[in-house]
Design a protein around this motif. Structure first.
Motif, short mmCIF file in Angstrom:
data_model
loop_
_atom_site.label_atom_id
_atom_site.label_comp_id
_atom_site.label_asym_id
_atom_site.label_seq_id
_atom_site.Cartn_x
_atom_site.Cartn_y
_atom_site.Cartn_z
N LEU A 118 0.84 -1.20 0.00
CA LEU A 118 0.00 0.00 0.00
C LEU A 118 0.87 1.25 0.00
O LEU A 118 1.69 1.45 0.90
CB LEU A 118 -0.93 0.00 1.22
N ARG A 119 0.68 2.11 -1.00
CA ARG A 119 1.37 3.40 -1.04
C ARG A 119 0.51 4.47 -0.39
O ARG A 119 -0.66 4.63 -0.75
CB ARG A 119 1.66 3.81 -2.50
N LEU A 120 1.09 5.17 0.57
CA LEU A 120 0.39 6.28 1.22
C LEU A 120 0.85 7.58 0.57
O LEU A 120 2.02 7.95 0.67
CB LEU A 120 0.69 6.30 2.72
N LEU A 121 -0.06 8.27 -0.10
CA LEU A 121 0.26 9.47 -0.86
C LEU A 121 -0.57 10.64 -0.37
O LEU A 121 -1.62 10.47 0.25
CB LEU A 121 -0.01 9.23 -2.35
N TYR A 122 -0.10 11.84 -0.67
CA TYR A 122 -0.91 13.03 -0.41
C TYR A 122 -0.70 14.02 -1.54
O TYR A 122 0.30 13.98 -2.27
CB TYR A 122 -0.53 13.68 0.93
N CYS A 123 -1.68 14.89 -1.72
CA CYS A 123 -1.50 16.01 -2.64
C CYS A 123 -2.03 17.26 -1.97
O CYS A 123 -3.03 17.21 -1.23
CB CYS A 123 -2.21 15.75 -3.97
N ASP A 153 -10.21 11.37 13.17
CA ASP A 153 -9.57 10.36 14.02
C ASP A 153 -8.59 9.54 13.18
O ASP A 153 -8.97 8.97 12.15
CB ASP A 153 -10.65 9.45 14.61
N PRO A 154 -7.33 9.45 13.59
CA PRO A 154 -6.36 8.66 12.83
C PRO A 154 -6.78 7.21 12.63
O PRO A 154 -6.47 6.60 11.61
CB PRO A 154 -5.08 8.74 13.69
N ASP A 155 -7.52 6.63 13.59
CA ASP A 155 -7.99 5.26 13.42
C ASP A 155 -8.95 5.14 12.25
O ASP A 155 -8.99 4.12 11.55
CB ASP A 155 -8.67 4.75 14.69
N ASP A 156 -9.74 6.18 12.01
CA ASP A 156 -10.65 6.16 10.85
C ASP A 156 -9.85 6.14 9.55
O ASP A 156 -10.26 5.50 8.57
CB ASP A 156 -11.58 7.37 10.88
N LEU A 185 -3.16 20.03 8.30
CA LEU A 185 -1.79 19.62 8.61
C LEU A 185 -1.70 18.88 9.94
O LEU A 185 -0.99 17.87 10.06
CB LEU A 185 -0.86 20.84 8.61
N SER A 186 -2.40 19.35 10.97
CA SER A 186 -2.32 18.68 12.27
C SER A 186 -2.90 17.28 12.20
O SER A 186 -2.39 16.34 12.84
CB SER A 186 -3.06 19.50 13.34
N ILE A 217 -1.97 11.32 11.89
CA ILE A 217 -2.09 10.06 11.14
C ILE A 217 -0.72 9.43 10.95
O ILE A 217 -0.53 8.22 11.16
CB ILE A 217 -2.78 10.31 9.79
N GLU A 218 0.26 10.24 10.53
CA GLU A 218 1.60 9.71 10.29
C GLU A 218 2.20 9.15 11.57
O GLU A 218 2.90 8.12 11.55
CB GLU A 218 2.49 10.80 9.70
N GLU A 219 1.93 9.79 12.69
CA GLU A 219 2.42 9.28 13.97
C GLU A 219 1.73 7.96 14.31
O GLU A 219 2.37 7.02 14.82
CB GLU A 219 2.16 10.29 15.09
#
Length: 430
Positions: free
Chosen positions: A226-231, A333-336, A362-363, A368-370
């Motif tokens: 799985l690639r985690l990407l952002y734009c 929620d990061p779990d979501d 951003l926060s 999520i990354e943490e």
């Protein structure tokens, strides 16, 4: 290696499982079934797709078959779609023994569902809100709930939040005391609030709560495929960027789920993309139940390439292989986020998860990354390409979508439901 027979399930149930091509217990099934058969309350945590429904359903049916009576068990789950899926699995498990399984969910006739409860079916699969409303308005007709032997909370971490507190309390009051029933909690995310229930005082004569976490569901695992990407997506061009991604050379053939935080956003996106000739369907709480069911059927059958959804689609549902997940809105929620992106790159397949990030997000992205222990990679999208290929057409399509929604009275069901709920609360307080 354990078998379903060695776990203590009766021959008829083992044969029904074999007919469903289920022959070897998963970890959660092997861990929980024997303990539930012993009469223990249970907290079961395992990742999506690990067979949690059978882990609680099979031992309940095994004990029911020794003393068939209704209403024997109640399963509460947060969404109608999950309730329907669980009911189908129960029906398959009990296909040869005249098992009566009934649904109590929103979007159906209240009168018909009161009649269903009065029939005393063996198992009720329900959403808390609808069951609570029926209990409040029909106390005499729901007295049969006091004989329930099992209560299951499926997706327990979601149910044990403020959103469901009042409805759950109403349901619990109509059921036997916890000392007189077995309580089973199952979830893909064992939160602190769920785990803390293990240490609550145990009623006299009851065994300690059994906690299963062998699958280490709290240790978030993002598959290597799985690639985690952002734009980076300025708010004013988010829809244009979404259209650009979905029609790009890389993703124009991909099956995709696009997640939005609000039903209104999901509906705008569905109608906008439809005007742009992207085969799209949607799933959100403002849709009538028949439309929600049809949307899932269309996506599962491949009649729609893109599903626009709220978090109704993030957990538990049996959805086929998805190649792309797009977070049009970043979840709170990061779990979501973990549950959403888990819809792709399953069973060793490759998949991409793209998050559309505005300056206000951003926060949330950092959280999520943490949580997942990984950094997202940037997906570069040329501003000029967005402007030249998508912006004008998307802006026109979005205006048409909003006009259609206004004409169709979108949101009217929600307003009526809110007025009805407020009236019920006022009546209850009198």
């Amino acid at each position: 290696m354990s078998t379903f027979a060695s776990l203590g399930l009766p021959k008829w149930l083992v044969e029904n499982l074999e007919a469903m091509r289920i022959t070897t217990p998963t970890n959660i099934q092997a861990g929980c079934i024997p303990e539930i058969l012993k009469g223990r309350d249970c907290i079961g945590g395992a990742k999506t797709g690990s067979g949690k429904t059978i882990a609680f359903g099979a031992p309940m049916l095994a004990n029911w078959s020794k003393d068939p009576s209704g209403i024997y068990g109640v399963v509460l789950t947060p969404t109608r779609e999950l309730a329907m899926q669980i009911a189908d699995q129960f029906a398959a498990l009990g296909a040869t023994v005249n098992l009566k399984v009934r649904l109590v969910i929103g979007g159906q006739s209240m009168t018909d569902q009161v009649a269903v409860i009065k029939e005393n079916p063996h198992f009720l699969i329900a959403t808390p809100g609808r069951l609570a409303h029926i209990i409040m308005e029909n106390p005499d007709e729901t007295r049969g709930l006091k004989r329930v032997k099992y209560l299951v909370l499926d997706e327990a971490d979601r149910l044990l939040t403020d959103s469901f507190t009042d409805h759950l309390q109403t349901c619990f009051e109509a059921l036997p005391d916890s000392s007189k029933r077995q309580t089973l909690l199952f979830t893909a995310t064992v939160t602190d609030s769920v785990r803390s229930l293990k240490d609550k005082p145990v009623a006299k004569g009851k065994q300690p709560v059994f906690l299963h976490e062998l699958d280490q569901v709290d240790a978030v695992k993002i598959p290597s495929t799985l690639r985690l990407l952002y734009c980076l997506a300025p708010v004013v061009v988010k829809e244009s960027m979404l259209h650009n991604i979905l029609t790009s050379d890389e993703y124009k053939e991909s099956t995709a789920i696009v997640f939005a935080n609000r039903s209104e956003t999901a509906e705008i996106l569905r109608r906008t993309l439809r005007h742009l000739e992207v085969t799209t369907t949607s799933l959100h709480s403002e849709m009538p139940q028949s439309e929600r069911t049809n949307s899932l059927h269309r996506f599962r059958a491949g009649a729609a390439r893109v599903l626009i959804a709220t978090d109704l689609a993030s957990r538990g549902l049996d959805i086929p292989s998805v190649e792309l997940v797009i977070n049009f809105d970043i979840p709170r929620d990061p779990d979501d986020y973990v549950h959403r992106v888990g819809r792709t790159a399953r069973a060793g397949r490759k998949g991409d998860a793209i998050s559309m990030v505005t300056p206000n997000d951003l926060s949330r992205v950092l959280a999520i990354e943490e949580r997942v222990g990984l950094k997202m990679e940037e997906l570069a999208i040329s501003d000029n390409k967005v402007i030249s290929q998508s912006l004008k057409a998307v802006s026109k399509a979005k205006i048409e979508a909003r006009m259609e929604m206004e004409k169709d009275g979108f949101g009217e069901r929600k307003r009526r439901r809110k007025e009805r709920d407020n009236a019920r609360k006022r009546y209850k307080d009198i």
